[in-house]
Design a protein around this motif. Structure first.
Motif, mmCIF file in Angstrom:
data_model
loop_
_atom_site.group_PDB
_atom_site.id
_atom_site.type_symbol
_atom_site.label_atom_id
_atom_site.label_comp_id
_atom_site.label_asym_id
_atom_site.label_seq_id
_atom_site.Cartn_x
_atom_site.Cartn_y
_atom_site.Cartn_z
ATOM 1 N N ILE A 60 0.838 -1.202 0.000
ATOM 2 C CA ILE A 60 0.000 0.000 0.000
ATOM 3 C C ILE A 60 0.873 1.253 0.000
ATOM 4 C CG2 ILE A 60 -1.567 1.355 1.470
ATOM 5 C CD1 ILE A 60 -2.893 -1.370 2.211
ATOM 6 N N VAL A 61 1.891 1.254 0.835
ATOM 7 C CA VAL A 61 2.802 2.401 0.901
ATOM 8 C C VAL A 61 3.597 2.527 -0.399
ATOM 9 C CG1 VAL A 61 4.819 3.352 2.089
ATOM 10 C CG2 VAL A 61 2.953 2.365 3.418
ATOM 11 N N ALA A 62 4.041 1.407 -0.954
ATOM 12 C CA ALA A 62 4.812 1.434 -2.204
ATOM 13 C C ALA A 62 3.996 2.014 -3.350
ATOM 14 C CB ALA A 62 5.282 0.028 -2.556
ATOM 15 N N MET A 63 2.672 1.850 -3.284
ATOM 16 C CA MET A 63 1.804 2.386 -4.331
ATOM 17 C C MET A 63 1.448 3.850 -4.111
ATOM 18 S SD MET A 63 -0.729 -0.885 -4.927
ATOM 19 C CE MET A 63 -0.032 -2.512 -5.156
ATOM 20 N N GLY A 64 1.927 4.433 -3.022
ATOM 21 C CA GLY A 64 1.760 5.861 -2.827
ATOM 22 C C GLY A 64 0.785 6.281 -1.752
ATOM 23 N N GLY A 262 -1.173 -12.419 -3.730
ATOM 24 C CA GLY A 262 -2.480 -12.041 -3.208
ATOM 25 C C GLY A 262 -2.432 -10.787 -2.362
ATOM 26 N N ASP A 263 -1.324 -10.597 -1.646
ATOM 27 C CA ASP A 263 -1.144 -9.386 -0.837
ATOM 28 C C ASP A 263 -1.102 -8.150 -1.730
ATOM 29 O OD1 ASP A 263 -0.839 -11.129 1.325
ATOM 30 O OD2 ASP A 263 1.344 -11.091 1.216
ATOM 31 N N THR A 264 -0.389 -8.254 -2.838
ATOM 32 C CA THR A 264 -0.267 -7.135 -3.772
ATOM 33 C C THR A 264 -1.608 -6.801 -4.410
ATOM 34 O OG1 THR A 264 2.040 -7.709 -4.226
ATOM 35 C CG2 THR A 264 0.935 -6.304 -5.825
ATOM 36 N N VAL A 265 -2.347 -7.820 -4.802
ATOM 37 C CA VAL A 265 -3.687 -7.623 -5.378
ATOM 38 C C VAL A 265 -4.588 -6.913 -4.377
ATOM 39 C CG1 VAL A 265 -5.787 -8.844 -6.108
ATOM 40 C CG2 VAL A 265 -3.546 -9.527 -7.020
ATOM 41 N N LEU A 266 -4.564 -7.372 -3.128
ATOM 42 C CA LEU A 266 -5.397 -6.771 -2.084
ATOM 43 C C LEU A 266 -5.029 -5.308 -1.862
ATOM 44 C CD1 LEU A 266 -7.643 -7.707 -0.093
ATOM 45 C CD2 LEU A 266 -5.829 -8.134 1.570
ATOM 46 N N ALA A 267 -3.732 -5.020 -1.848
ATOM 47 C CA ALA A 267 -3.271 -3.646 -1.646
ATOM 48 C C ALA A 267 -3.728 -2.741 -2.786
ATOM 49 C CB ALA A 267 -1.746 -3.625 -1.541
ATOM 50 N N ALA A 268 -3.603 -3.222 -4.024
ATOM 51 C CA ALA A 268 -4.016 -2.420 -5.174
ATOM 52 C C ALA A 268 -5.511 -2.154 -5.164
ATOM 53 C CB ALA A 268 -3.605 -3.115 -6.472
ATOM 54 N N VAL A 294 4.318 -11.293 -9.749
ATOM 55 C CA VAL A 294 4.682 -12.708 -9.906
ATOM 56 C C VAL A 294 5.966 -12.881 -10.712
ATOM 57 C CG1 VAL A 294 2.317 -13.563 -9.655
ATOM 58 C CG2 VAL A 294 3.189 -12.996 -11.945
ATOM 59 N N GLY A 295 6.447 -11.815 -11.318
ATOM 60 C CA GLY A 295 7.713 -11.868 -12.036
ATOM 61 C C GLY A 295 8.904 -11.575 -11.152
ATOM 62 N N LYS A 296 8.659 -11.405 -9.838
ATOM 63 C CA LYS A 296 9.742 -11.099 -8.899
ATOM 64 C C LYS A 296 9.968 -12.274 -7.961
ATOM 65 C CE LYS A 296 8.649 -6.141 -8.941
ATOM 66 N NZ LYS A 296 8.483 -4.921 -8.112
ATOM 67 N N LEU A 297 11.170 -12.362 -7.414
ATOM 68 C CA LEU A 297 11.514 -13.443 -6.498
ATOM 69 C C LEU A 297 11.047 -13.111 -5.095
ATOM 70 C CD1 LEU A 297 12.981 -16.098 -5.801
ATOM 71 C CD2 LEU A 297 15.059 -14.744 -5.449
ATOM 72 N N GLY A 298 10.324 -14.047 -4.493
ATOM 73 C CA GLY A 298 9.946 -13.902 -3.089
ATOM 74 C C GLY A 298 8.842 -12.883 -2.869
ATOM 75 N N THR A 299 8.612 -12.582 -1.597
ATOM 76 C CA THR A 299 7.586 -11.622 -1.206
ATOM 77 C C THR A 299 8.049 -10.233 -1.594
ATOM 78 O OG1 THR A 299 7.173 -13.059 0.680
ATOM 79 C CG2 THR A 299 6.153 -10.908 0.725
ATOM 80 N N SER A 300 7.357 -9.607 -2.543
ATOM 81 C CA SER A 300 7.817 -8.337 -3.107
ATOM 82 C C SER A 300 6.687 -7.324 -3.174
ATOM 83 C CB SER A 300 8.400 -8.563 -4.507
ATOM 84 O OG SER A 300 9.472 -9.479 -4.470
ATOM 85 N N VAL A 301 7.013 -6.119 -3.630
ATOM 86 C CA VAL A 301 6.025 -5.058 -3.779
ATOM 87 C C VAL A 301 5.988 -4.583 -5.220
ATOM 88 C CG1 VAL A 301 6.306 -4.264 -1.390
ATOM 89 C CG2 VAL A 301 7.655 -3.197 -3.217
ATOM 90 N N VAL A 302 4.876 -3.894 -5.526
ATOM 91 C CA VAL A 302 4.743 -3.204 -6.812
ATOM 92 C C VAL A 302 4.592 -1.723 -6.493
ATOM 93 C CG1 VAL A 302 3.252 -2.844 -8.804
ATOM 94 C CG2 VAL A 302 3.728 -5.150 -8.017
ATOM 95 N N GLU A 306 5.880 1.468 -11.294
ATOM 96 C CA GLU A 306 5.736 0.277 -12.136
ATOM 97 C C GLU A 306 4.329 0.182 -12.719
ATOM 98 O OE1 GLU A 306 8.572 -3.138 -10.322
ATOM 99 O OE2 GLU A 306 7.099 -2.303 -8.922
ATOM 100 N N LEU A 307 3.335 0.598 -11.959
ATOM 101 C CA LEU A 307 1.953 0.540 -12.446
ATOM 102 C C LEU A 307 1.708 1.537 -13.573
ATOM 103 C CD1 LEU A 307 -0.023 0.101 -9.105
ATOM 104 C CD2 LEU A 307 0.126 -1.545 -10.973
#
Length: 308
Positions: A60-64, A262-268, A294-302, A306-307
């Motif tokens: 959520i924070v990474a998305m602004g 799923g965490d990233t989807v929920l945050a977006a 899903v193109g990143k290794l491990g638990t990551s953020v978007v 990037e969006l």
């Protein structure tokens, strides 16, 4: 479609749920152990990342937007690390310390970027800790635009019914990432986001899209949800609202690691919906974010960059 970054900057989301620490040990595999037929990993690098509800808040924070995190940790090193990583990520962490449990920790050993082993440490929190979560949420929820409940079945949402009632009374929308099949626990939420396997647990196997739509709409009505989003991996996402069914195909990306997607989807979903987008457009952004992570290794953020 333009990402509503200016509106997102004004969004404040409260994330409540199962927080965990994802620990990675990266190394090289050059020989087999003489003690047993297993590879020997010579660890070259270690990395800790926020997981579970904490990863939702970090995204959520990474998305602004802004995020407050409410969860339970133990009185241990892993709990301290979650607090430190949250602060580093810009997340306001209001963590309840339960001295009777070990902080949920997932330790992964990787050799040549391939996961070889995962070790989990987890315990169920005591009722006193759940009562503190409820009290903290009561004090915080009205100051936020959205409540996100991230359920990994580790026990932090053992009283989820009460949390949803408090948010509804405060007029704050509730997004739920559910676990298991006892979906009546989430009655009164605004939106629920089960994945394909979780939906099958709840409504049984379906043979056709018409059968899925019928059962999904019945479930949405029964739980008084405004929207129900079924995330379907390579098949994309299907949104059910009172206006009917809307399907969004998965974006074509190389899938490297689905951890935390799923965490990233929920945050977006949380940030775009709170920023004023309708459910259809919010789901499109969530689909895009999931395709990237899903193109990143491990638990990551978007990130917002990037969006856009």
């Amino acid at each position: 479609m333009i990402f509503p970054l200016e509106a997102v900057h004004r969004v404040n989301v409260l994330v409540v749920g199962d927080v965990m620490l994802d620990r990675y040990w990266f190394g090289e595999v050059e020989r087999i152990s003489p003690e047993a037929p297993v590879p020997v990993v010579r660890v070259a690098r270690r990395e800790d990342r926020l997981g579970g509800a904490a990863n939702v808040a970090r995204n959520i924070v990474a998305m602004g937007a802004r995020a407050t995190l409410l969860g339970i940790v133990g009185a241990d090193e892993a709990g301290e690390q979650i607090q430190a990583l949250s602060s580093e990520a810009g997340v306001v962490a209001r963590l309840v310390t339960d001295s009777a449990l070990h902080t949920t920790l997932k330790m992964r050993v990787l050799g040549r970027q391939q996961q070889l082993l995962r070790i989990d440490f987890e315990q169920t929190p005591v009722k006193a800790s759940l009562a503190r979560i409820e009290a903290e949420l009561s004090a915080l929820v009205a100051k936020h635009d959205m409540l996100v409940l991230s359920d990994y079945a580790k026990g932090a949402l053992g009283q989820v019914e009460a949390l949803i009632r408090i948010a509804r009374h405060a007029g704050v929308p509730v997004l739920v990432d559910p676990k298991g099949h006892m979906y009546k626990r989430y009655f009164g939420a605004t939106m629920m986001t089960p994945n394909r396997a979780e939906m099958r647990e709840a409504i049984g196997h379906w043979q056709t899209e018409e059968e899925l739509a019928s059962r999904a709409q019945a479930l949405r009505t029964e739980l008084e949800l405004e929207a129900l989003l079924v995330t379907r991996s390579e098949q994309g996402m299907t949104l059910f609202t009172q206006n009917g069914r809307e399907h969004i195909d998965a974006q074509a990306h190389e899938v490297f690691d689905v951890s935390g997607a799923g965490d990233t989807v929920l945050a977006a979903l949380a940030v775009t919906r709170a920023a004023g987008l309708d459910w259809g457009d919010a789901v499109k952004w969530a689909n895009r974010a999931g395709g990237i992570v899903v193109g990143k290794l491990g638990t990551s953020v978007v990130t917002a960059g990037e969006l856009t």
